[in-house]
Every structure is written in structure tokens, then in C-alpha cells.
Scaffold this active site. Structure first.
Site, PDB file in Angstrom:
ATOM      1  CG  ASP A 112      -1.903   1.103   1.286  1.00 57.87           C
ATOM      2  OD1 ASP A 112      -2.733   1.164   0.372  1.00 57.87           O
ATOM      3  OD2 ASP A 112      -1.864   1.909   2.232  1.00 57.87           O
ATOM      4  CD  GLU A 165      -2.153   2.268  -3.497  1.00 54.49           C
ATOM      5  OE1 GLU A 165      -3.262   2.761  -3.737  1.00 54.49           O
ATOM      6  OE2 GLU A 165      -1.670   2.223  -2.339  1.00 54.49           O
TER       7      GLU A 165
END
Length: 516
Positions: A198, A254
Site C-alpha cells: 500500500d 501501489e
């Protein structure tokens, strides 16, 4: 030499809260995931990616992690996790889990210790605390709206690029770096095949935390807030850990950035194996835009990936056809067929195989996304793409949970027509189209090269033809039909275009695979 498994994999994102509820509380869980793994194996994916299931106050749907090495009781237990991984592996599915290194929950023991400690203490050094007066230390804004700073009771300010309940770690602190290496090993020892990272371009902030013009606070390469060069050394250390385990363990980042060149810096032989290619997701319905992204990606980024939707964006059926859901669905399936023909791996988001649209009429009192609440309702947030899946039945909860159980987000009445049960066996359904396309891709990929050739013949700039070895992909983004290459065998086409495709014509908002 064979490519590693992830190079051409189809990975299915499971937003755990909204996938399947086995416990009966209206929230998806790991036992629910396990119960639906045969469906995913039949769908034809190669791997699953699970969004966070760790202990969390759920201020941001689990992306505010209070303990990185356990399971929240809302989702089950570590034994449930182990059983789910074992079942997935028995079905031939790899398992990726989310890791959230940019920030923790404010309920994390480290942050609670930091609040209790004095300024300048080792406990505070794990986060970004700064002296200041009545105003925040700089002009940085949270991506969830509002200032990126919250004042502690003793007057110092702490940084949170997302919600106040998500304080940013200080990645210059050795405790932070060492603890995340332990977290990687913990889940690798439990058999996970890799990680989705993330906010992978976050972690480090510029020394001095300078004021930054608002236009430079967006995700971009090497801003004071995002994409700092120091982050690459972290992933070099992570790669060493991944490579020390057998079985081609991997990580995908990401990375939101403004250039393919910057994206490629994360995907190097000693860093991450993959990074999400959000330029494909962000491209409008346009042959010109699609070609630009394809050329930039294949010419720049090793081990390319392709993705159309995820838990943070409006579902692509709705993006492609805001005014006309039928148009949106035809375009969504055409874009899917195009990306499955490209070299690299494809990431699917749960429910896209059912043709689910964005849910827009969620009542304000039901919304849970912190973006909605921090913006006082001026931004709708991401709840619309996170509504629990319809599995079966004619009314909510559509098999997501036991009858009579209310899901954590309300499901629309029209989803009865889109359930997996209703679509299974219907050759004209989106679900069966996905199954055919994924099965065909799996059969073809071993014989296809890792590059494409653009083909002449499209009599309009609104259509694209390309060949990948013996496979030809054609997509028509224009308003009129286009003539397909002659002497071609039709392998698959999007509905309702297949009858026309077999006569050599590709209608608007359609795509087809051909064999010369």
C-alpha cells in the site's frame, strides 16, 4: 527459461469486508473467502490478493493497522487464515496479502507509546512529530481532505497523509525498518506467495518538510511528499527477504506517479517484481489514449501489469458509461479483452466479472469512507465500489451473508439480476464471458511472445489492431463499425458483437480476438 508465475498471472483482488460473510455479522471474513475459493478457481484466476484483515479500529477499512502480525476477530483467526491459504494452494491459487508500511493505526501500541512519551524520545522517533505553534508545521494536505497534521496534547504535531487515525511512520528510524522485515517474514513463514504494498511510493518525506504548492502535492515523481529516492533502498532490503524464500515469492507496489519512467524505477532486478500500472486505469475510453499507455508501458516498464478497477476507484463499467449502463458494460468487457491480450499480468477487482456498476445512492448515514466524512460530504468517497457482492437469491443480502443479515453497506435491488447464481450457465452473461476469456488466455499465453506488433488496416483512428504472436486483438472505441483483418478465425468477441465479428465487422464499443 520459463517466466516466473507472476509474470503473466491473473490476480483477483478480494476486498475482504465485502466478499463473503461466514460468521453472520454482515461483514466479510476469511472463512467466507475460503468458502468461495472454488468459484475463483473455476473463474480461471491464478492468484488472489487480500485487502487488510489485521487488527484495526477500521477508521479506514482496515488500512489503519494496529497489529501487523495477527487477524482481527472481525475477520477470524490465524487458524482461519492458515486454512484459507492451504485451501487456496490446494486449488492452485497463489495468495498475496496487503502490507501497509506508510502509516499505522493511531491505536498501534507504538503510537500510543509515542503519545505517552516526551518530545524527542525514541518512541516519538518512530513517527513524524514536529514542534509548532497554533498552526500546522507546513501546508501539506491529507489525501482524505483537510490538513495532514493533528496536534498532540503536549503541543507537538504529527503527520498523517491520510486520516488522523493513520499517523505516518518515520522510515528514517531503524526500528521501523527492522519491524517491517519481521512482518514480511511472519507472513512468508505462513505460506503467502507475496505482498501488495500500500502507498509504495510513500514512506519517506523530504528533509525539513518544506511547504509545497498544492499542485505539487498530488502523486508524482520525487515531490517533497511522494516518490522520494530513499524508498528504493527499502525495497532492495525487502527483495532480499523475498528471494531468501523458495517458490518465487513476490511483491507488487501501489505506485501512483506521473510517468512511466518513474514507475519503472520500482521494478528492477533488485527491487519489486511488479508495480501497478494506473495509467491504464486512468485512460479514458479512447483508442488513442489506450495506444499511448500501451506503448509507454511496454517500452519502459519491465514486467508490466494492467488493471481497470480496484477498491479505491469508481468501477470501470460506470466510468466508461455514466449515462448508459449498457454502453458502459460493453466498453468494460472490450477493455478487459484488450488488457488480457497484452503481455504481463492482469489484476481484476472482485465483482467486475459480474459486471457490477458503481453504487451511487448509498444513504449518507450508511457511508463509512473517511473521505466522505472528512470532506463533510462534498466528496462521496469509495463506498460505492465496496458494496458486498451478490452471490445468489432475489433480495439482499444475495447470499453474501445468511438470510436476514444486513450487510455492512446496503446492496441495490437491481443486483438480483447480476448475482453469480443468476449468471452461471448463461452464455450471454458477463460472468461466462470472463470464464471463457480467462480460459482462452491461459491456453494461449505459453505460446505468446512478450511483445506486440501494431497492425495496419483499421480505417479509423478510433480502432486499434495489434498482434501478439499468432493472436490478433482488435478494439473499436469509435461510433461506427470497422472492417476486421481478412482471413481471420474468431476466437472470442464481446457481446453482442460476436455475430457481426464473424462476418468481418467489429461494431462500436466492442473487441475481439482473432487468429490469422
Amino acid at each position: 527459461m520459463n517466466n516466473p508465475w507472476w509474470r503473466d498471472a491473473v490476480v483477483y483482488e478480494i476486498y475482504v469486508r465485502s466478499f463473503a460473510d461466514a460468521s453472520g455479522d454482515g461483514v466479510g471474513d476469511l472463512a467466507g473467502v475460503r468458502s468461495r475459493l472454488p468459484y475463483l478457481a473455476e473463474l480461471g484466476v491464478d492468484a488472489i490478493w487480500l485487502t487488510p484483515f489485521y487488527p484495526s479500529p477500521m477508521a479506514d477499512g482496515g488500512y489503519d493497522v494496529a497489529d501487523y502480525r495477527d487477524v482481527d476477530p472481525l475477520f477470524g483467526t490465524l487458524a482461519d487464515f492458515d486454512a484459507m491459504v492451504a485451501e487456496a494452494h490446494a486449488l492452485g491459487l497463489r495468495v498475496l496479502v496487503d502490507i501497509v508500511p506508510n502509516h499505522s493505526s493511531s491505536a498501534h501500541p507504538w503510537f500510543q507509546a509515542a503519545l505517552a512519551a516526551e518530545p524527542g524520545s525514541p518512541e516519538r522517533a518512530r513517527y513524524i512529530f514536529v514542534d509548532g505553534g497554533e498552526l500546522p508545521p507546513n501546508n501539506w494536505q491529507s489525501t482524505f481532505s483537510g490538513p495532514a497534521w493533528t496536534r498532540a496534547p503536549d503541543g507537538q504535531w504529527y503527520l498523517h497523509l491520510f486520516a488522523p487515525e493513520q499517523p505516518d511512520f518515520n522510515w528514517r528510524d531503524p526500528d521501523v525498518q527492522a519491524d517491517f522485515l519481521e512482518t514480511l517474514r511472519f507472513w512468508l513463514d505462513r505460506g503467502v506467495d507475496g505482498f501488495r504494498i500500500d502507498v509504495a511510493m510513500g514512506l519517506f518525506k523530504a528533509e525539513g518538510l518544506p511547504d509545497t504548492p498544492p499542485e505539487d502535492q498530488a502523486f508524482r515523481a520525487e515531490s517533497p511528499i511522494w516518490g522520494r529516492p530513499e524508498v528504493h533502498e527499502v525495497y532492495r532490503e525487502w527483495r532480499k527477504v523475498l528471494d531468501s524464500y523458495p517458490g518465487e515469492r513476490m511483491a507488487v507496489g501501489e505506485v501512483w506517479t506521473d510517468s512511466a519512467e518513474d514507475l519503472a524505477r520500482y521494478v528492477r532486478p533488485d527491487e519489486l517484481q511488479q508495480s501497478f500500472n494506473f495509467a491504464w486505469l486512468q485512460a479514458p475510453w479512447s483508442a488513442t489514449a489506450f495506444r499511448t499507455v500501451i506503448e509507454d508501458t511496454l517500452g519502459t516498464v519491465p514486467s508490466p501489469t494492467w488493471v481497470l478497477s480496484n477498491h479505491d476507484v469508481v468501477r470501470h463499467r460506470t466510468r466508461y458509461g455514466e449515462a448508459d449502463p449498457g454502453t458502459g458494460l460493453r466498453r468494460a468487457n472490450a477493455a478487459l479483452l484488450t488488457m488480457l491480450a497484452l503481455p504481463g499480468s492482469a489484476y481484476l477487482y472482485q465483482g467486475e466479472e459480474l459486471g457490477l456498476p458503481e453504487v451511487k445512492d448509498i444513504p449518507p448515514e450508511a457511508r463509512q469512507d473517511p473521505i466522505f466524512h472528512r470532506s463533510r460530504g462534498t466528496l462521496t468517497g469509495r463506498d460505492g465500489c465496496r458494496v458486498p457482492l451478490p452471490w445468489s437469491g432475489a433480495e439482499p443480502p444475495y447470499g453474501f451473508a445468511a438470510p436476514g443479515v444486513r450487510p455492512w453497506l446496503p446492496q441495490p435491488a437491481e443486483w438480483a439480476e447480476l448475482s453469480a447464481e443468476r449468471q452461471t450457465g448463461d452464455p450471454g452473461s458477463t460472468l461466462e464471458f470472463y470464464r471463457r476469456a480467462l480460459a482462452l488466455r491461459r491456453a494461449l499465453v505459453p505460446s505468446l511472445p512478450d511483445d506486440i506488433t501494431w497492425l495496419d488496416g483499421a480505417d479509423t483512428e478510433d480502432a486499434l489492431f495489434f498482434a501478439r504472436g499468432g493472436l490478433i486483438c482488435a478494439i473499436n472505441c469509435g461510433l461506427g463499425p470497422v472492417r476486421l483483418p481478412p482471413h481471420s478465425e474468431v476466437l472470442i468477441a464481446t457481446a453482442p458483437a460476436e455475430a457481426d465479428v464473424r462476418t468481418g465487422v467489429l461494431p462500436p464499443d466492442a473487441a475481439a480476438w482473432l487468429r490469422a
